[in-house]
Structure formats: C-alpha cells, structure tokens
Design a protein around this motif. Structure first.
Motif, PDB file in Angstrom:
ATOM      1  N   TYR A  12      62.054  14.231  29.166  1.00  0.00           N
ATOM      2  CA  TYR A  12      62.177  13.282  30.266  1.00  0.00           C
ATOM      3  C   TYR A  12      63.523  12.573  30.212  1.00  0.00           C
ATOM      4  O   TYR A  12      63.972  12.159  29.150  1.00  0.00           O
ATOM      5  CB  TYR A  12      61.051  12.251  30.211  1.00  0.00           C
ATOM      6  CG  TYR A  12      59.676  12.866  30.330  1.00  0.00           C
ATOM      7  CD1 TYR A  12      59.145  13.186  31.574  1.00  0.00           C
ATOM      8  CD2 TYR A  12      58.916  13.131  29.201  1.00  0.00           C
ATOM      9  CE1 TYR A  12      57.891  13.755  31.688  1.00  0.00           C
ATOM     10  CE2 TYR A  12      57.663  13.708  29.301  1.00  0.00           C
ATOM     11  CZ  TYR A  12      57.152  14.025  30.549  1.00  0.00           C
ATOM     12  OH  TYR A  12      55.915  14.591  30.660  1.00  0.00           O
ATOM     13  N   LYS A  30      63.053  11.189  35.155  1.00  0.00           N
ATOM     14  CA  LYS A  30      62.977  12.504  35.787  1.00  0.00           C
ATOM     15  C   LYS A  30      62.284  13.480  34.855  1.00  0.00           C
ATOM     16  O   LYS A  30      62.481  13.462  33.643  1.00  0.00           O
ATOM     17  CB  LYS A  30      64.383  13.015  36.126  1.00  0.00           C
ATOM     18  CG  LYS A  30      65.023  12.340  37.321  1.00  0.00           C
ATOM     19  CD  LYS A  30      66.356  12.994  37.666  1.00  0.00           C
ATOM     20  CE  LYS A  30      66.962  12.364  38.922  1.00  0.00           C
ATOM     21  NZ  LYS A  30      68.251  12.997  39.271  1.00  0.00           N
ATOM     22  N   ASP A  31      61.453  14.338  35.456  1.00  0.00           N
ATOM     23  CA  ASP A  31      60.772  15.380  34.696  1.00  0.00           C
ATOM     24  C   ASP A  31      61.438  16.711  35.025  1.00  0.00           C
ATOM     25  O   ASP A  31      61.187  17.291  36.084  1.00  0.00           O
ATOM     26  CB  ASP A  31      59.288  15.416  35.067  1.00  0.00           C
ATOM     27  CG  ASP A  31      58.517  16.437  34.258  1.00  0.00           C
ATOM     28  OD1 ASP A  31      59.140  17.153  33.444  1.00  0.00           O
ATOM     29  OD2 ASP A  31      57.291  16.536  34.440  1.00  0.00           O
ATOM     30  N   ARG A  33      60.928  19.603  34.055  1.00  0.00           N
ATOM     31  CA  ARG A  33      60.018  20.744  34.128  1.00  0.00           C
ATOM     32  C   ARG A  33      59.409  20.901  35.511  1.00  0.00           C
ATOM     33  O   ARG A  33      58.791  21.915  35.815  1.00  0.00           O
ATOM     34  CB  ARG A  33      58.891  20.586  33.104  1.00  0.00           C
ATOM     35  CG  ARG A  33      59.374  20.505  31.659  1.00  0.00           C
ATOM     36  CD  ARG A  33      58.255  20.097  30.750  1.00  0.00           C
ATOM     37  NE  ARG A  33      57.700  18.803  31.143  1.00  0.00           N
ATOM     38  CZ  ARG A  33      56.650  18.245  30.556  1.00  0.00           C
ATOM     39  NH1 ARG A  33      56.039  18.866  29.568  1.00  0.00           N
ATOM     40  NH2 ARG A  33      56.208  17.072  30.958  1.00  0.00           N
ATOM     41  N   ASN A  34      59.557  19.862  36.358  1.00  0.00           N
ATOM     42  CA  ASN A  34      58.956  19.890  37.686  1.00  0.00           C
ATOM     43  C   ASN A  34      60.024  19.574  38.732  1.00  0.00           C
ATOM     44  O   ASN A  34      59.898  18.618  39.498  1.00  0.00           O
ATOM     45  CB  ASN A  34      57.797  18.887  37.767  1.00  0.00           C
ATOM     46  CG  ASN A  34      56.999  19.036  39.042  1.00  0.00           C
ATOM     47  OD1 ASN A  34      57.079  20.048  39.736  1.00  0.00           O
ATOM     48  ND2 ASN A  34      56.242  18.005  39.358  1.00  0.00           N
ATOM     49  N   GLU A  35      61.092  20.359  38.711  1.00  0.00           N
ATOM     50  CA  GLU A  35      62.190  20.230  39.663  1.00  0.00           C
ATOM     51  C   GLU A  35      62.740  18.808  39.727  1.00  0.00           C
ATOM     52  O   GLU A  35      63.096  18.309  40.789  1.00  0.00           O
ATOM     53  CB  GLU A  35      61.740  20.689  41.057  1.00  0.00           C
ATOM     54  CG  GLU A  35      61.326  22.151  41.102  1.00  0.00           C
ATOM     55  CD  GLU A  35      60.918  22.601  42.491  1.00  0.00           C
ATOM     56  OE1 GLU A  35      60.882  21.741  43.403  1.00  0.00           O
ATOM     57  OE2 GLU A  35      60.649  23.795  42.674  1.00  0.00           O
ATOM     58  N   SER A  37      61.279  15.933  39.412  1.00  0.00           N
ATOM     59  CA  SER A  37      60.479  14.925  40.105  1.00  0.00           C
ATOM     60  C   SER A  37      60.413  13.643  39.281  1.00  0.00           C
ATOM     61  O   SER A  37      60.588  13.652  38.058  1.00  0.00           O
ATOM     62  CB  SER A  37      59.062  15.455  40.360  1.00  0.00           C
ATOM     63  OG  SER A  37      58.404  15.729  39.143  1.00  0.00           O
ATOM     64  N   LEU A  79      49.817  12.100  33.803  1.00  0.00           N
ATOM     65  CA  LEU A  79      50.345  13.455  33.719  1.00  0.00           C
ATOM     66  C   LEU A  79      50.513  13.957  32.301  1.00  0.00           C
ATOM     67  O   LEU A  79      50.417  15.163  32.049  1.00  0.00           O
ATOM     68  CB  LEU A  79      51.704  13.512  34.439  1.00  0.00           C
ATOM     69  CG  LEU A  79      51.705  13.039  35.894  1.00  0.00           C
ATOM     70  CD1 LEU A  79      53.127  13.033  36.440  1.00  0.00           C
ATOM     71  CD2 LEU A  79      50.792  13.897  36.754  1.00  0.00           C
ATOM     72  N   ASP A  80      50.763  13.059  31.371  1.00  0.00           N
ATOM     73  CA  ASP A  80      51.086  13.505  30.013  1.00  0.00           C
ATOM     74  C   ASP A  80      50.852  12.360  29.037  1.00  0.00           C
ATOM     75  O   ASP A  80      50.984  11.182  29.407  1.00  0.00           O
ATOM     76  CB  ASP A  80      52.554  13.946  29.960  1.00  0.00           C
ATOM     77  CG  ASP A  80      52.894  14.762  28.717  1.00  0.00           C
ATOM     78  OD1 ASP A  80      51.963  15.095  27.948  1.00  0.00           O
ATOM     79  OD2 ASP A  80      54.085  15.070  28.520  1.00  0.00           O
ATOM     80  N   GLU A  98      52.294   9.523  37.440  1.00  0.00           N
ATOM     81  CA  GLU A  98      53.011   9.770  38.680  1.00  0.00           C
ATOM     82  C   GLU A  98      53.773   8.499  39.066  1.00  0.00           C
ATOM     83  O   GLU A  98      53.345   7.389  38.770  1.00  0.00           O
ATOM     84  CB  GLU A  98      52.053  10.174  39.792  1.00  0.00           C
ATOM     85  CG  GLU A  98      51.066   9.098  40.204  1.00  0.00           C
ATOM     86  CD  GLU A  98      50.200   9.492  41.389  1.00  0.00           C
ATOM     87  OE1 GLU A  98      50.745  10.056  42.357  1.00  0.00           O
ATOM     88  OE2 GLU A  98      48.983   9.252  41.336  1.00  0.00           O
TER      89      GLU A  98
END
Length: 314
Positions: A12, A30-31, A33-35, A37, A79-80, A98
């Motif tokens: 992250y 920002k993540d 792994r997910n473009e 997001s 999410l994690d 999120e």
C-alpha cells in the motif's frame, strides 16, 4: 506520513493522514494490486501477551472478516487485515477498508440551514437502522455511533464504520477513560452502568434528532435513574423534559414517536433496531428504499435534498 514503512503494508502506498484518534491513525492509501484504487488504512496498537496477540482480539477481528461475506450495503467493507510484531510487548494491527471520502458530519455541513428534507432524513435513518440491525443480529455492539463513524458515499449510500473494535481497543486502554464526545453516548455508558445493544439505539436517536437540528432534551425522571452509578441523579440541575415537537417543530407524528422510543432513558424499554425498522415512520417507503437504498449513480446531493433553496456548498 510516516518516515518508515511497516513490514505489513509494503503493498500500500500511503498518501495522507485522514484521521487521528485515541485508538490509532487512519491513512488514505493506494492499493497497487487493484489498479491503484483508494483504501483507508487504520493502524491500531495492541498490547502483547506471553502467548502473542490476545485471543479475544483475534476473535473480534475474525468476526469482522466473517461479516464481509454478507456484503451488507450499509456496512463499510473490510478488505484486508495484517499485523506485525513491533516489540515483545506490542503488536501493530493494520485494517484496510474501502475508502469513502465523507462522513455524515461532512455530509450534513454541505446542506445549509435548516437542513435535509424529510424524505432524505427518512432514507438515511432507514439505512442507519438497517446497518445497526445487521450488527446486532451478529452480536456486535458498535458502542461509539456518531456522525464521524458513519460514512456517506457521493450517491447517498450510508455505511457504518469503526464497529466491533471496542474490545480490541480495550487492550490498549479502557473505553471509559478515552476523552471523546459524549453527545451520542447512552446514559448507561456515561454512568458506567451495565450496557448492551440499547446503547446503539440511543445513539441512533441522537443522530436522528441531529438530522433535524441540535438540542438538549431535558432530564429524565428520578425513578428511571440507575442505582450505584458514578453520578447520582441530584448531581444535575432540575430541568423538566421538553416536548420534542417544541424542539423540532417540523417533525411529523410518526418521526416523533420513533425518536421518543429511541431516546427512552431506561435501556430495557428502548426500542430495538429490528422493531425500529417495522415502525410506521417507514411504512410507505420501506420496500422501495430497501430495494434502492441510495440515490441513483447519476445523482449527488443537491438542493432537492435540503429544506431551503440555498445552494449546497461544495
């Protein structure tokens, strides 16, 4: 932003601090792994035991992860979860949620005085009570419901955040010792009496009233005051309860009845989340709002949501 990266969050990219509280810090990140997001990262310190992370904390976090399987529309997504051993006596816990860029407090500020219209208030309350009912059905008491812990998307969807962590936080400090706002805290919590799910219903009542305006409602009856609590009844100056329609002139009879049931001083007589959802206040809108609990994606908060013609500030 911190000058070093914890081992657990190398995926992250932290951009900014978006919140600091008694229990930890929240980052916008920002993540990759997910473009790229956006996510919200909450860091919590937990005091270690000889066996490692306390089992009660593990159970609480496992329950939060389990709730994610339901994808409830009024619960913020977890999410994690990651953790790192900082020292022999401390564990750093990282919860990834999120990202939603406004809470209910900010949402209300965007609508000028005198506030939201009656249909929008009804919609927000139905979403709030749906979320609380879901938590209570899974034996989770939020314990700290307030506008800052309630998120609202740009489409008007309400989501509860920061729930189920009170016992996790307790490993760092006692809940009653933290200096936080008491405006939404139930009497039994302030008085350090025993408490359970009704504490959240009192908070819902306070939030309901705030959707109209902000006012104190007076002192309860002496016979309803619990015994053997930190503050005796006569610690307060006598102030008779005021009729709610004097404080909120525009409130209709069904809304007033629900508000009064939410703000019953005796927690044993306070309405439950499940029963609140069956209240006549929601009778006409219940089915339509349940199937479409947010504004359409093409809409955002505008002057039609407010009770005045003053433009909404951005």
């Amino acid at each position: 932003m911190t000058s070093h990266k914890e081992k657990y969050d190398h995926n992250y990219e932290e951009i900014d601090v978006i919140g600091n509280g008694a229990y930890g810090t929240v980052f916008k990140a920002k993540d990759p792994r997910n473009e790229g997001s956006w996510v919200a990262i909450k860091r919590i310190k937990i005091q270690n035991t000889e066996e490692g992370m306390p089992m009660s904390a593990i159970r609480e976090i496992a329950l939060l992860k389990q709730l994610e399987n339901y994808e409830h529309p009024n619960i913020v997504r977890l999410l994690d979860v990651r953790h790192a051993q900082q020292s022999p006596t401390e564990i750093r816990l990282m919860l990834v949620f999120e990202y939603i860029d406004q809470d209910l407090s900010t949402y209300l500020q965007r609508c000028p005085s005198p506030g939201l219209g009656p249909e929008r208030i009804r919609d927000l309350m139905l979403q709030l009570l749906n979320g609380v009912d879901f938590l209570h059905a899974h034996r989770i008491v939020h314990r700290d419901l307030k506008p800052q812990n309630i998120l609202v998307t740009s489409q008007g969807q309400l989501k509860l955040a920061d729930f189920g962590l009170a016992r996790v936080y307790a490993f760092q400090m006692a809940l009653t010792s933290v200096v936080v706002t008491l405006w939404y805290r139930a009497p039994e919590v302030i008085l350090q009496d025993t408490y359970a799910t009704p504490v959240d219903m009192w908070s819902c009542g306070c939030i309901f009233a705030e959707l109209f305006n902000r006012s104190a409602l007076g002192l309860p009856r002496e016979q309803d005051w619990p015994e053997n609590v930190t503050l005796p009844y006569h610690s307060f100056k006598a102030k008779p309860p005021q009729p709610i329609n004097h404080l909120i002139p525009e409130i209709d009879s069904d809304a007033r009845d629900l508000l009064e049931k939410l703000l019953i001083f005796n927690p044993h007589n306070r309405i439950t989340a499940h029963d609140s959802l069956q209240h006549p206040y929601f009778k006409d809108e219940l089915e339509s709002i349940r199937t479409s609990s947010s504004l359409s994606e093409s809409e955002s908060l505008d002057t039609s949501d407010c009770r005045s013609d003053t433009p909404v500030s951005k």
